[in-house]
Design a protein around this motif. Sequence first.
Motif, PDB file in Angstrom:
ATOM      1  N   THR A 132       0.830  -1.208   0.000  1.00 25.80           N
ATOM      2  CA  THR A 132       0.000   0.000   0.000  1.00 25.80           C
ATOM      3  C   THR A 132       0.864   1.258   0.000  1.00 25.80           C
ATOM      4  OG1 THR A 132      -0.220  -0.229   2.415  1.00 25.80           O
ATOM      5  CG2 THR A 132      -2.020  -1.058   1.055  1.00 25.80           C
ATOM      6  N   GLU A 133       2.007   1.224   0.685  1.00 26.68           N
ATOM      7  CA  GLU A 133       2.920   2.369   0.626  1.00 26.68           C
ATOM      8  C   GLU A 133       3.419   2.584  -0.802  1.00 26.68           C
ATOM      9  OE1 GLU A 133       3.760   4.635   2.753  1.00 26.68           O
ATOM     10  OE2 GLU A 133       2.583   3.820   4.408  1.00 26.68           O
ATOM     11  N   HIS A 139       0.632   4.021  -2.904  1.00 27.14           N
ATOM     12  CA  HIS A 139       0.473   5.452  -2.615  1.00 27.14           C
ATOM     13  C   HIS A 139       1.525   6.271  -3.360  1.00 27.14           C
ATOM     14  CE1 HIS A 139      -0.305   9.144  -0.443  1.00 27.14           C
ATOM     15  NE2 HIS A 139       0.943   9.180  -0.030  1.00 27.14           N
ATOM     16  N   CYS A 189       0.622   6.442  -6.990  1.00 30.53           N
ATOM     17  CA  CYS A 189      -0.507   7.344  -7.240  1.00 30.53           C
ATOM     18  C   CYS A 189      -0.045   8.797  -7.261  1.00 30.53           C
ATOM     19  CB  CYS A 189      -1.582   7.137  -6.180  1.00 30.53           C
ATOM     20  SG  CYS A 189      -2.542   5.617  -6.368  1.00 30.53           S
ATOM     21  N   PHE A 230      -7.965   2.961   0.268  1.00 27.17           N
ATOM     22  CA  PHE A 230      -7.719   2.025  -0.812  1.00 27.17           C
ATOM     23  C   PHE A 230      -8.845   0.997  -0.866  1.00 27.17           C
ATOM     24  CE2 PHE A 230      -3.049   2.972  -0.657  1.00 27.17           C
ATOM     25  CZ  PHE A 230      -2.881   3.215  -2.009  1.00 27.17           C
ATOM     26  N   TYR A 252      -8.548   4.331  -5.378  1.00 26.77           N
ATOM     27  CA  TYR A 252      -7.874   5.077  -4.312  1.00 26.77           C
ATOM     28  C   TYR A 252      -8.613   6.389  -4.158  1.00 26.77           C
ATOM     29  CZ  TYR A 252      -3.958   6.824  -1.463  1.00 26.77           C
ATOM     30  OH  TYR A 252      -3.179   7.298  -0.436  1.00 26.77           O
ATOM     31  N   GLY A 295      -8.935   9.685  -2.270  1.00 28.08           N
ATOM     32  CA  GLY A 295      -8.310  10.638  -1.367  1.00 28.08           C
ATOM     33  C   GLY A 295      -9.097  11.925  -1.254  1.00 28.08           C
TER      34      GLY A 295
END
Length: 335
Positions: A57-58, A61, A64, A104, A120, A122
Amino acid sequence: MERVEFTERPDWQRRIQQTGLIYSRSVREDGTAVEYWNDGAAYVFTLPEVEALERQTEELHRMCLEAARYLASGELGTLGLTREGFDLAAWSLEQREPDVYARFDLAYAGDGSPAKMLEYNGDTPTGLIEASVTQWHWLQDRIADGTLPADTDQWNGIHEAMVARWRTLLHASLRAEDGGRLFVAHSDLDTAGEDWNTVAYMRDLAGEAGWEHTGIEMKDIGWHAVARQFVGNAEPAGSSRSVFTLPGDEDGTQYPVIRNLFKLYPWEDLVSGDDRQSATRSSARSSSATAAASAGGTSPRGRCSCRTSCCWSRSGGCSRATRTCCRRSPTARTA
């Protein structure tokens, strides 16, 4: 990863609603109800799987953000945004405007292959209450009734991470001399209660981090044309909560200047106003009239709405930690 099944908790619908999850049931077009909270199932992960998902996930990110920087270059046009909206988004990315959290949606097989990103979000990421609070209380109930061993843990550090993030942002705001007051905004068009409950929980998190926090509806955010500042609802003059204020339209009142704002509201609606249609235009006229009157006339009084909002924390159900009493109102810091 293993999927395990349980007997549903007695009165589980009431239990999840007590944690703030009051919007778990939706109705299809044919009139049938759909419940998306499953009280009788859970997934068990190994520690290596958890650590791998954290790394993935890092990395997602990071990817993205890299993609966003490419889109902000304008290589693919304005992506359906107005030129002004696109330039604002690009500027925000370049300035590293503060962020708080995102959500996510992943597809994960549990067979050693990496997770795949489906979405995703945000901008308007909900799902916060059920992820941070509801499933945590589910675990505590399962341990209490003996269904799970007392040493059972849950991969869930959302609450603590959010408090830490808000504390970091508070220190940054104080260093920038923008004060320690946070406005938390959502749309009054929310009828399910999901947005309202999410921002109520967000206020609880920010308050735990040390912020002074105030709830406000998007339509009540005002623009002071003379001072060229965004302002909140009028409040009694001399309020200790207000570091930056402007004189109110009535004696003994003031408009708090909004220097820090968290909004659970889509940017595309913010720059277009299409979701409110004529209501947006009417609200804009009202705000303009109020701002113009502040320069030396008589402004119409705005509607006042007082409500008590429940905020949920892991230490126990509804803390009723936040109360907001409203009415009209430097450069806002948006999270």
